[in-house]
Design a protein around this motif. Sequence first.
Motif, PDB file in Angstrom:
ATOM      1  N   GLY A 155      12.296  -2.241 -56.020  1.00 56.41           N
ATOM      2  CA  GLY A 155      11.575  -1.617 -57.116  1.00 56.41           C
ATOM      3  C   GLY A 155      12.521  -0.890 -58.048  1.00 56.41           C
ATOM      4  N   ALA A 167      13.257   2.472 -54.967  1.00 59.70           N
ATOM      5  CA  ALA A 167      12.039   2.106 -54.251  1.00 59.70           C
ATOM      6  C   ALA A 167      12.150   0.671 -53.740  1.00 59.70           C
ATOM      7  CB  ALA A 167      10.830   2.234 -55.169  1.00 59.70           C
ATOM      8  N   HIS A 169       9.484  -2.112 -52.052  1.00 60.06           N
ATOM      9  CA  HIS A 169       8.085  -2.388 -51.739  1.00 60.06           C
ATOM     10  C   HIS A 169       7.996  -3.476 -50.674  1.00 60.06           C
ATOM     11  CE1 HIS A 169       7.177  -0.003 -55.273  1.00 60.06           C
ATOM     12  NE2 HIS A 169       7.984  -0.776 -55.989  1.00 60.06           N
ATOM     13  N   THR A 171       5.326  -5.799 -48.159  1.00 54.29           N
ATOM     14  CA  THR A 171       3.999  -6.288 -47.774  1.00 54.29           C
ATOM     15  C   THR A 171       4.144  -7.130 -46.523  1.00 54.29           C
ATOM     16  OG1 THR A 171       4.262  -8.198 -49.243  1.00 54.29           O
ATOM     17  CG2 THR A 171       3.093  -6.284 -50.125  1.00 54.29           C
ATOM     18  N   THR A 179       0.168  -1.865 -48.329  1.00 55.52           N
ATOM     19  CA  THR A 179       1.492  -1.955 -48.925  1.00 55.52           C
ATOM     20  C   THR A 179       2.306  -0.724 -48.545  1.00 55.52           C
ATOM     21  OG1 THR A 179       0.785  -0.874 -50.978  1.00 55.52           O
ATOM     22  CG2 THR A 179       0.666  -3.294 -50.899  1.00 55.52           C
ATOM     23  N   TYR A 180       3.582  -0.925 -48.309  1.00 58.01           N
ATOM     24  CA  TYR A 180       4.504   0.162 -48.027  1.00 58.01           C
ATOM     25  C   TYR A 180       5.491   0.275 -49.184  1.00 58.01           C
ATOM     26  CZ  TYR A 180       3.192   0.301 -43.053  1.00 58.01           C
ATOM     27  OH  TYR A 180       2.516   0.425 -41.864  1.00 58.01           O
ATOM     28  N   THR A 181       5.854   1.501 -49.512  1.00 56.33           N
ATOM     29  CA  THR A 181       6.973   1.727 -50.419  1.00 56.33           C
ATOM     30  C   THR A 181       7.960   2.637 -49.717  1.00 56.33           C
ATOM     31  OG1 THR A 181       5.566   1.523 -52.377  1.00 56.33           O
ATOM     32  CG2 THR A 181       7.721   2.530 -52.678  1.00 56.33           C
ATOM     33  N   THR A 195       8.391   7.402 -47.241  1.00 57.84           N
ATOM     34  CA  THR A 195       7.616   6.166 -47.207  1.00 57.84           C
ATOM     35  C   THR A 195       6.186   6.493 -47.613  1.00 57.84           C
ATOM     36  OG1 THR A 195       6.909   6.355 -44.895  1.00 57.84           O
ATOM     37  CG2 THR A 195       9.022   5.265 -45.303  1.00 57.84           C
ATOM     38  N   TYR A 197       2.381   4.621 -47.527  1.00 60.65           N
ATOM     39  CA  TYR A 197       1.554   3.487 -47.118  1.00 60.65           C
ATOM     40  C   TYR A 197       0.180   3.630 -47.750  1.00 60.65           C
ATOM     41  CZ  TYR A 197      -1.503   0.519 -44.345  1.00 60.65           C
ATOM     42  OH  TYR A 197      -2.436  -0.409 -43.964  1.00 60.65           O
TER      43      TYR A 197
END
Length: 233
Positions: A155, A167, A169, A171, A179-181, A195, A197
């Motif tokens: 990201g 970042a 991302h 999936t 989704t996690y970042t 993180t 979620y």
Amino acid sequence: MRTIPMTTTALVCLLTAAALTGCGGGDGAAEKSAADLLDEANDTMRALRSVTVDMSNTPANDRNGTVTMRLKTDLKNRCTAKTTWAENGSLEQIRIGETDYVRPDKTYLENWSGRQVADVRPKQWAKVPAADAQPGDGLAACTWTFESFGKAKKGAATHVGDLDAIAVHVTDKADNEGTYTFYVATEGKPYLLRTVYKGGGNVTTTSFSGFDEPLEVRPPAAGQVLDKADVGQ
């Protein structure tokens, strides 16, 4: 032979050995893949001797259902934690090896017992075996798993507090809606800073700080402890 003049930037890098911190060829994070960034962050976190974890989980349609936790841990078997439910009180914990010291507040006790608690001793801790802890009871483990899974995509550059970060991302097919970042530090060591979620109607944010800071975990004073072994079963 013609002499090629050295630029000011190159001279500074040479004299300060700054190539070790990024003078050698651009932004290292920008050159790395999303998977590489996560692997480096996870490796860095697994090598820690202590860390502070702040976690918050909020149901999308119920702000009153927010749960927060602060955990200070050696990532092995010594830690302190405090879990707070928005409307259901809080629970403090000290874990030292195989022993938990647990201190609930009045609201927690009343919600757990289903009756009013007239006489709560706020300085009283309960001493119980760590093996008695069960999932969902609000007690934390001192260990923490640092790993990633699924498909990662890089990201934008950003900031987490005062630190530069990027970042990532993620999936996963097993979690169609989630989704996690991951936010990875791009200055200094590649720590995992945060993180987020989003999925299943919840938003869970976990932040990491206090990397390798000194950690003192001590039991409460003996006069403040009620030992489960001394109470009839």
